[in-house]
Design an enzyme around this catalytic site. Structure first.
Site, PDB file in Angstrom:
ATOM      1  N   SER A   1       0.802  -1.212   0.000  1.00  0.00           N
ATOM      2  CA  SER A   1       0.000   0.000   0.000  1.00  0.00           C
ATOM      3  C   SER A   1       0.842   1.273   0.000  1.00  0.00           C
ATOM      4  CB  SER A   1      -0.982  -0.059   1.168  1.00  0.00           C
ATOM      5  OG  SER A   1      -1.959   0.936   1.069  1.00  0.00           O
TER       6      SER A   1
ATOM      7  N   ASP B   1      10.193   5.429 -10.260  1.00  0.00           N
ATOM      8  CA  ASP B   1       9.817   5.999 -11.553  1.00  0.00           C
ATOM      9  C   ASP B   1      10.567   7.289 -11.857  1.00  0.00           C
ATOM     10  OD1 ASP B   1       8.117   3.892 -12.011  1.00  0.00           O
ATOM     11  OD2 ASP B   1       6.293   5.111 -12.142  1.00  0.00           O
TER      12      ASP B   1
ATOM     13  N   LYS C   1      -0.644  -4.280  -3.063  1.00  0.00           N
ATOM     14  CA  LYS C   1      -1.934  -3.770  -2.586  1.00  0.00           C
ATOM     15  C   LYS C   1      -2.069  -2.324  -3.046  1.00  0.00           C
ATOM     16  CE  LYS C   1      -5.240  -2.507   0.544  1.00  0.00           C
ATOM     17  NZ  LYS C   1      -5.846  -1.249   0.147  1.00  0.00           N
TER      18      LYS C   1
END
Length: 184
Positions: free
Chosen positions: A117, A128, A142
């Site tokens: 999460s 990224d 998740k």
């Protein structure tokens, strides 16, 4: 406490790394991170800090706003995460603001199958943007946004209403974050 800090000195005294363990993302996580980084800097000197290791292993997640704030602590610009629902109008983006608490110094993020999460949001954003090297094993996966629809005063139904996406548009749900360097 959600955050523990220690400094790690290598055998060569000039190389010093701040080690920050974030084990969940409750309300004061960003404040704890800021204090932890200040503590590392005070203990060993700003000019001697070579970088940071952020340990998110076994971190089950927590509050979205804290994950966004922790990610933002290391980013100067760009998107941190987006949530995408069934309809295009449900797209929500969370941008970074200028300012990097690490002052551009290298960051390594540790993850494993227990990282879920909010911890995956942080790892995905920093990966990224090539702001951190992600080290460990694939995270839990998740990445769903859920809400509870009340049926009555005592009952409700948990509904998935959207998914978290990394800045490059990668789904987290059921996929997880794949580390740059895999170590079991």
């Amino acid at each position: 406490d959600a955050i523990k800090v220690r400094s790690v000195r290598s055998r060569i005294e000039r190389d010093t790394i701040g080690f920050i363990d974030i084990n969940s993302f409750p309300e004061p996580t960003y404040d704890g991170l800021e204090k932890a980084m200040e503590k590392v800097t005070a203990e060993i000197g700003a000019d001697k800090v070579e970088g940071y290791v952020v340990d998110l292993r076994l971190n089950p997640g927590g509050l979205l706003d804290q994950a966004v704030s922790v990610s933002d602590a290391f980013l100067d610009r760009g998107e941190i995460v987006s949530t995408r629902g069934r309809n295009e109008s449900e797209l929500r983006r969370y941008p970074a603001r200028p300012g990097d608490l690490a002052n551009g110094k290298p960051v390594i993020v540790l993850i494993n199958g227990g990282s879920a999460s909010a911890s995956e949001i942080v790892a995905g954003a920093l990966q990224d943007h090539k702001r951190a090297t992600i080290l460990g094993s694939r995270s839990f996966g998740k990445g769903s946004v859920q809400t509870v629809a009340k049926i009555d005063d005592e009952k409700g139904v948990k509904l998935t209403i959207a998914q978290y996406m990394t800045p490059k548009g990668r789904k987290i749900q059921a996929v997880g974050i794949v580390p740059d360097v895999e170590i079991n």
